[in-house]
Write an enzyme that holds these catalytic residues in place. Structure first.
Site, PDB file in Angstrom:
ATOM      1  CB  ALA A  56      -0.938  -0.010   1.206  1.00 49.93           C
ATOM      2  CG  PHE A  57       4.998   3.196   1.865  1.00 48.98           C
ATOM      3  CD1 PHE A  57       4.709   4.005   2.954  1.00 48.98           C
ATOM      4  CD2 PHE A  57       6.115   3.494   1.093  1.00 48.98           C
ATOM      5  CE1 PHE A  57       5.511   5.091   3.263  1.00 48.98           C
ATOM      6  CE2 PHE A  57       6.914   4.579   1.395  1.00 48.98           C
ATOM      7  CZ  PHE A  57       6.619   5.380   2.482  1.00 48.98           C
ATOM      8  CB  THR A  86       4.885  -3.303  15.050  1.00 52.56           C
ATOM      9  OG1 THR A  86       4.500  -3.355  13.669  1.00 52.56           O
ATOM     10  CG2 THR A  86       5.507  -4.629  15.479  1.00 52.56           C
ATOM     11  CG  HIS A  88       4.662  -1.586   9.388  1.00 51.83           C
ATOM     12  ND1 HIS A  88       3.855  -2.229   8.477  1.00 51.83           N
ATOM     13  CD2 HIS A  88       5.699  -1.072   8.683  1.00 51.83           C
ATOM     14  CE1 HIS A  88       4.373  -2.113   7.274  1.00 51.83           C
ATOM     15  NE2 HIS A  88       5.489  -1.419   7.360  1.00 51.83           N
ATOM     16  CG  PHE A 113      -8.687   5.601   0.264  1.00 51.26           C
ATOM     17  CD1 PHE A 113      -7.316   5.774   0.188  1.00 51.26           C
ATOM     18  CD2 PHE A 113      -9.212   4.978   1.374  1.00 51.26           C
ATOM     19  CE1 PHE A 113      -6.486   5.331   1.206  1.00 51.26           C
ATOM     20  CE2 PHE A 113      -8.398   4.528   2.402  1.00 51.26           C
ATOM     21  CZ  PHE A 113      -7.028   4.712   2.320  1.00 51.26           C
ATOM     22  NE  ARG A 127     -14.887  -2.638   7.402  1.00 50.11           N
ATOM     23  CZ  ARG A 127     -15.303  -3.352   8.439  1.00 50.11           C
ATOM     24  NH1 ARG A 127     -15.078  -4.637   8.493  1.00 50.11           N
ATOM     25  NH2 ARG A 127     -15.962  -2.792   9.423  1.00 50.11           N
TER      26      ARG A 127
END
Length: 164
Positions: A56-57, A86, A88, A113, A127
């Site tokens: 996704a980044f 974490t 992240h 999005f 989802r």
């Protein structure tokens, strides 16, 4: 009073779908939903390009590069960021959402999005779920297939942009 709004016709529009390969099981379901929505609205296969990125980044950079090609009416971003143990999750969720927004505003091109940010795998599966009873209108349902919803948003926004 003058109301300006888009509709759900996209036969002449070209879309790019950016798909994160991370959490691939979820991504494939979202992709199926997005493609089915586009086809239901009249978009042909030849007008749909799919670009796969590692996670996704990387979605915002791919969106910017695709927009620079000036051949798409809208971009649909799909993926899933699932919370772990974490921080992240927080960094990636924030980076992808703010990155997509910045790209859309910079280039004035609609970017939908469809990146899930969920607490667990079960929420993500819900989802990215069923395609039954989905229509080319907003239902207000919480669940369903968010890939379909993202494509629906992209169609309407692409249509709306032609009216300005």
């Amino acid at each position: 009073m003058n109301i300006i709004e888009g509709n759900f016709s996209c036969a002449d529009y070209k879309f790019a779908i950016i798909l994160s390969r991370f959490n691939e099981v979820i991504g494939k379901k979202l992709l199926t939903g997005a493609i089915e929505c586009l086809k239901t609205a009249g978009c042909e296969d030849k007008n749909i390009d799919i670009v796969k990125v590692p996670g996704a980044f990387e979605i915002p950079l791919a969106a910017a590069k695709l927009i620079e090609l000036k051949k798409y009416n809208a971009i649909i971003c799909l993926g899933a960021v699932i919370k772990g143990e974490t921080p992240h999750f927080d960094y990636v969720s924030d980076a992808v959402s703010s990155g997509i927004q910045k790209v859309s505003l910079k280039y004035n091109v609609p970017i939908a999005f469809g990146v899930l940010t969920t607490n667990n795998l079960e929420q993500a599966l819900e989802r990215a779920g069923e395609l039954n009873n989905l229509t080319l209108e907003y239902s207000g349902k919480q669940l369903g297939n968010k890939g379909w919803d993202a494509a629906l948003t992209a169609i309407e926004m692409a249509n709306l942009m032609t009216k300005f």
